[in-house]
Enzyme design. Structure first.
Site, PDB file in Angstrom:
ATOM      1  N   ALA A 155      49.097 -25.637 -43.084  1.00 18.92           N
ATOM      2  CA  ALA A 155      49.899 -24.466 -43.455  1.00 18.92           C
ATOM      3  C   ALA A 155      51.377 -24.824 -43.465  1.00 18.92           C
ATOM      4  CB  ALA A 155      49.632 -23.347 -42.450  1.00 18.92           C
ATOM      5  N   GLY A 167      45.526 -26.952 -40.911  1.00 21.99           N
ATOM      6  CA  GLY A 167      44.721 -26.077 -41.762  1.00 21.99           C
ATOM      7  C   GLY A 167      43.978 -26.845 -42.837  1.00 21.99           C
ATOM      8  N   GLU A 186      40.930 -27.970 -41.270  1.00 20.72           N
ATOM      9  CA  GLU A 186      40.079 -26.794 -41.003  1.00 20.72           C
ATOM     10  C   GLU A 186      39.336 -26.362 -42.280  1.00 20.72           C
ATOM     11  OE1 GLU A 186      43.388 -24.791 -39.048  1.00 20.72           O
ATOM     12  OE2 GLU A 186      42.050 -24.373 -37.372  1.00 20.72           O
ATOM     13  N   GLU A 217      48.459 -29.188 -34.679  1.00 17.35           N
ATOM     14  CA  GLU A 217      49.103 -27.915 -34.329  1.00 17.35           C
ATOM     15  C   GLU A 217      49.729 -27.945 -32.939  1.00 17.35           C
ATOM     16  OE1 GLU A 217      46.284 -28.279 -35.913  1.00 17.35           O
ATOM     17  OE2 GLU A 217      45.940 -26.693 -37.376  1.00 17.35           O
TER      18      GLU A 217
END
Ligand SMILES: CC(C)(COP(=O)(O)OP(=O)(O)OC[C@H]1O[C@@H](n2cnc3c(N)ncnc32)[C@H](O)[C@@H]1OP(=O)(O)O)[C@@H](O)C(=O)NCCC(=O)NCCSC(=O)/C=C/CCCCCCCCCCCCC(=O)O
Length: 712
Positions: free
Chosen positions: A46, A87, A90, A110
């Site tokens: 992200a 992300g 993910e 993260e």
């Protein structure tokens, strides 16, 4: 069907993913889906900047997309090239199959920006690769290469060449096979016989490693939830913990640090030179002069960067000692690397050559002088270099405080002389302070920055002044720590407060580690102590200002720190590492106070913290006002990477902005009133100005600097 995604997720990318998936599901002619990135990069996750406005953050939409991918009735294959981070990974975990290029890297970083993998990563990864490996990835944020990912079971296949084709081949192969076993949310987390003990130990470990930093701890809690709760409940816990982190303040500090480390690459000087116009010269070979502690680390760093090195010492005895130490370091480094000694090739004289002959420096592109801090010696060496080295060679001096202009004056080419302040151990520490003198050319600065990159270091360009940025800010900090001892505190009390704040090591432990004799020699050189001190100088005053002779007195007692077995602390032996509070030192302090008529008082933690930190920050404002650094980010990057400043507090100037400039100013005024003979506590005019204009955000500070009298 192929759906492409972008380097990092924006709302538009997520929307495209959703639309594409829905379209593919609805289209009977589509039998399988492949997701890949553009330009050979899967995804860096992200957009980190978006976390400062969480309500509108694209990340919010990410978890539903991951679920949508997983629930697809058609096999979805991720084709991972470049990186799949945060992300990005993910999303790949939502896919039913993963193919990675052999050079791809994967990770959930993260934690390094103060968060946790909040798009269901903490719940899916342990189901795929087990709790120990998942916890390792999630709590460290490390990037793992594709080969390791394959061993862990994180990817199904590795592609040596065309990843997209390999992913399409796999997709075609699995059409029609049942998808339920490939849906990670349906899988149980593999059990461990000692799961509870394992998770407990993991928590203790992360707490110890990242003192005061919340994210690693909450990552462990999220993985614990995966191991203890059904998937949907685990997700709720993940979301709850993510929100906690997002609002903790630490995430903002860590994200600031991420961008600050990138911002310092865009260097500029008040004279107008800058990264955008300066051209770096290639560095194909280098020489290092002096194989003491710093020189050895620098040689090691260069060899690791694949730059052929000539290592020079003044005589054969020192050369032999230096060579042995460098080889040992390189062997240790090789052991940590894939391909090891063979890859480093340091037994090959074409890669690493030891000599006492200056003539061998004739053809190198760059020389780093790393002899000890003695101006006369450095000037002598630079004079020699200017005669021997080829005209284009860059001449670097590894110094932590000395005047670059004076060193450059010994050469006929001051435009090619530059300071490169490495931090010890030089092959480990990531910071490289790059100091330009009055005549240093923009190209020399660009070359030094390029070198930093090649050495996998963070180069920060700063101006020339005593102590440059890092040490100059350190002086008032250490000075306050010593004054606090005079007034009634103890080394262990001061260290504890600063270590609780998050410093890796407090000022007294640090001084014992570095050696008290280093500062002693420097103070002798400055005429602050020793034989050149004029008779009749008051013991606790220099140039009308407060001075503490305590560190000098310790040196006079032969207490140089760890190397002599005692300094501010007592050690088990000379060279020992375990510091214990020393009753001798406590008695010595009591006698010292008696001698000087100082009444010991109880000093609370708040005063210790504020006096040390605010004095350091105050100097930071002076540095900014003088144009020695081009922004607060530079100071913060230096402190995080060179001085053990806790990253989750964003650096000293960022910290000041979170405390609030009016408070920093008020406290400095208060302490300065009590200690009028301590200039370090007198609020700097630039700090006053910023408060007067309403304490603008840190990013705007530099627009209030007036560079009428830059000390450059
Ligand atoms: C390895 C890299 C990717 C590349 O390295 P390198 O090649 O050296 O290049 P760099 O110089 O580092 O980068 C080039 C430029 O790109 C910029 N960059 C890189 N990555 C990002 C990024 N992810 N975001 C923004 N910008 C990025 C970088 O700054 C450079 O820019 P410039 O040239 O200097 O201008 C390396 O870059 C790297 O490691 N990147 C970071 C990777 C990373 O950390 N990724 C993880 C990001 S976080 C994430 O993915 C999280 C996803 C899940 C979100 C879940 C959200 C849950 C929602 C819950 C919301 C709760 C609601 C709250 C409200 C309420 O209470 O209700």
């Amino acid at each position: 069907m192929v759906i492409e995604s972008l380097f990092y997720f924006s709302l538009a990318v997520l929307q495209a993913l959703e639309d594409g998936l829905k379209k593919a599901d609805a289209d009977p002619s589509v039998k399988a889906v492949m997701i890949c990135g553009e330009n050979g990069k899967f995804s860096a996750g992200a957009d980190i900047r978006g976390f400062s406005a969480p309500q509108s953050h694209p990340g919010i939409g990410l978890a539903p997309i991951v679920s949508l991918i997983e629930s697809s009735e058609k096999p979805v294959v991720a084709a991972i090239e470049g990186v799949a981070l945060g992300g990005g990974l993910e999303v790949a975990l939502g896919c039913h199959y993963r193919v990675a290029h052999v050079k791809a890297r994967m990770g959930l970083p993260e934690v390094t920006i103060g968060l946790l993998p909040g798009a269901e990563g903490t719940q899916r990864l342990p189901r795929l690769i087990g709790v120990p490996a998942a916890l390792d990835m999630i709590t460290t944020g490390k990037h793992i290469p594709a080969t390791e990912a394959l061993k862990l079971g994180l990817v199904d296949e590795i592609a040596e060449e065309n990843t997209i084709e390999a992913a399409i081949r796999l997709a075609n192969k699995v059409i029609g096979q049942p998808l339920a076993p490939r849906r990670l949310s349906l899988k149980p987390v593999p059990t461990l016989p000692n799961m509870e003990a394992f998770l407990r130990e993991a928590l203790v470990k992360v707490k110890k490693q990242a003192r005061g930093c919340l994210a690693p701890e909450l990552c462990v809690q999220a993985v614990r939830a995966a191991s203890e709760r059904p998937f949907a409940e685990g997700l709720r816990r993940e979301r709850e913990l993510f929100r906690l982190l997002l609002s903790s303040g630490q995430a903002r500090a860590l994200q600031y640090a991420f961008f600050a480390e990138r911002a310092v690459r865009r260097w500029a000087t008040p004279a107008g030179a800058s990264w955008s116009s300066a051209n770096a010269q290639p560095v194909r070979s280098a020489a290092v002069i002096g194989l003491g502690t710093m020189g050895r680390g620098i040689v090691t760093s260069l060899v690791k960067a694949n730059i052929p090195v000539v290592a020079l010492e003044q005589d054969l005895e020192n050369l032999k000692k230096g060579r042995k130490a460098v080889m040992l370091l390189l062997e240790r480094e090789a052991m940590k690397m894939e391909g090891g000694a063979q890859r480093l090739d340091f037994h090959n004289p074409a890669r690493l050559q030891f000599t006492v002959d200056f003539d061998l420096l004739r053809d190198v592109d760059l020389v780093i002088e790393a002899v000890f801090e003695n101006m006369a010696l450095k000037k002598e060496i630079f004079h020699k270099l200017s005669k021997i080295c080829k005209p284009g060679a860059l001449l670097c001096t590894n110094t932590s405080a000395l005047n670059i202009n004076e060193i450059a004056s010994a050469t006929s080419r001051p435009q090619q002389v530059i300071g490169t302040h490495f931090f010890s151990p030089a092959h480990v520490m990531r910071l490289l302070e790059i100091i330009y003198g009055s005549h240093t050319s923009p190209s020399a600065i660009a070359t030094a920055m390029q070198l930093a990159k090649a050495l996998n270091k963070i180069g920060v360009v700063v101006g020339n002044c005593f102590g440059f940025v890092g040490n100059r800010m350190m002086f008032p900090y250490v000075q306050q720590a010593v004054f606090l001892l005079e007034e009634g505190s103890r080394p262990e009390a001061v260290d504890e407060v600063l270590e609780d704040f998050g410093f890796k090591i407090g000022p007294f432990r640090m001084s014992d580690l570095a050696g008290l004799d280093v500062g002693w020699r420097s103070r002798q050189g400055q005429g602050l102590t020793g034989p050149s001190l004029p008779a009749g100088t008051p013991a606790r005053q220099r140039h009308g200002q407060r001075y503490s002779p305590l560190p000098d007195l310790l040196c006079e007692h032969g207490r140089f720190g760890q190397k002599t077995g005692h300094g501010w602390y007592l050690y088990e032996k000379a060279g020992g590492r375990t510091a214990t509070p020393d009753p001798w030192l406590h008695n010595f302090l009591a006698r010292y106070r008696d001698t000087h008529g100082i009444k010991a008082r109880a000093i609370d933690q708040e005063e210790i913290l504020e006096r040390c930190l605010f004095a350091l920050i105050n100097e930071g404002f002076a540095i900014l006002a003088e144009g020695i650094a081009s922004g607060p980010e530079h100071l913060d990057v230096i402190y995080i990477n060179g001085y053990g400043w806790p990253r989750h507090r964003g650096g000293p100037m960022f910290y000041a902005s979170t405390v609030g400039l009016p408070r920093v100013l008020a406290k400095l005024e208060q302490y300065s009133e009590v200690h009028p003979d301590v200039p370090g506590l007198r609020p700097n005019a630039f700090l006053r100005k910023l408060v007067a204009v309403g304490s603008p955000p840190l990013q705007e500070w530099m627009s209030y600097v007036s560079w009428q009298s830059p000390k450059l």
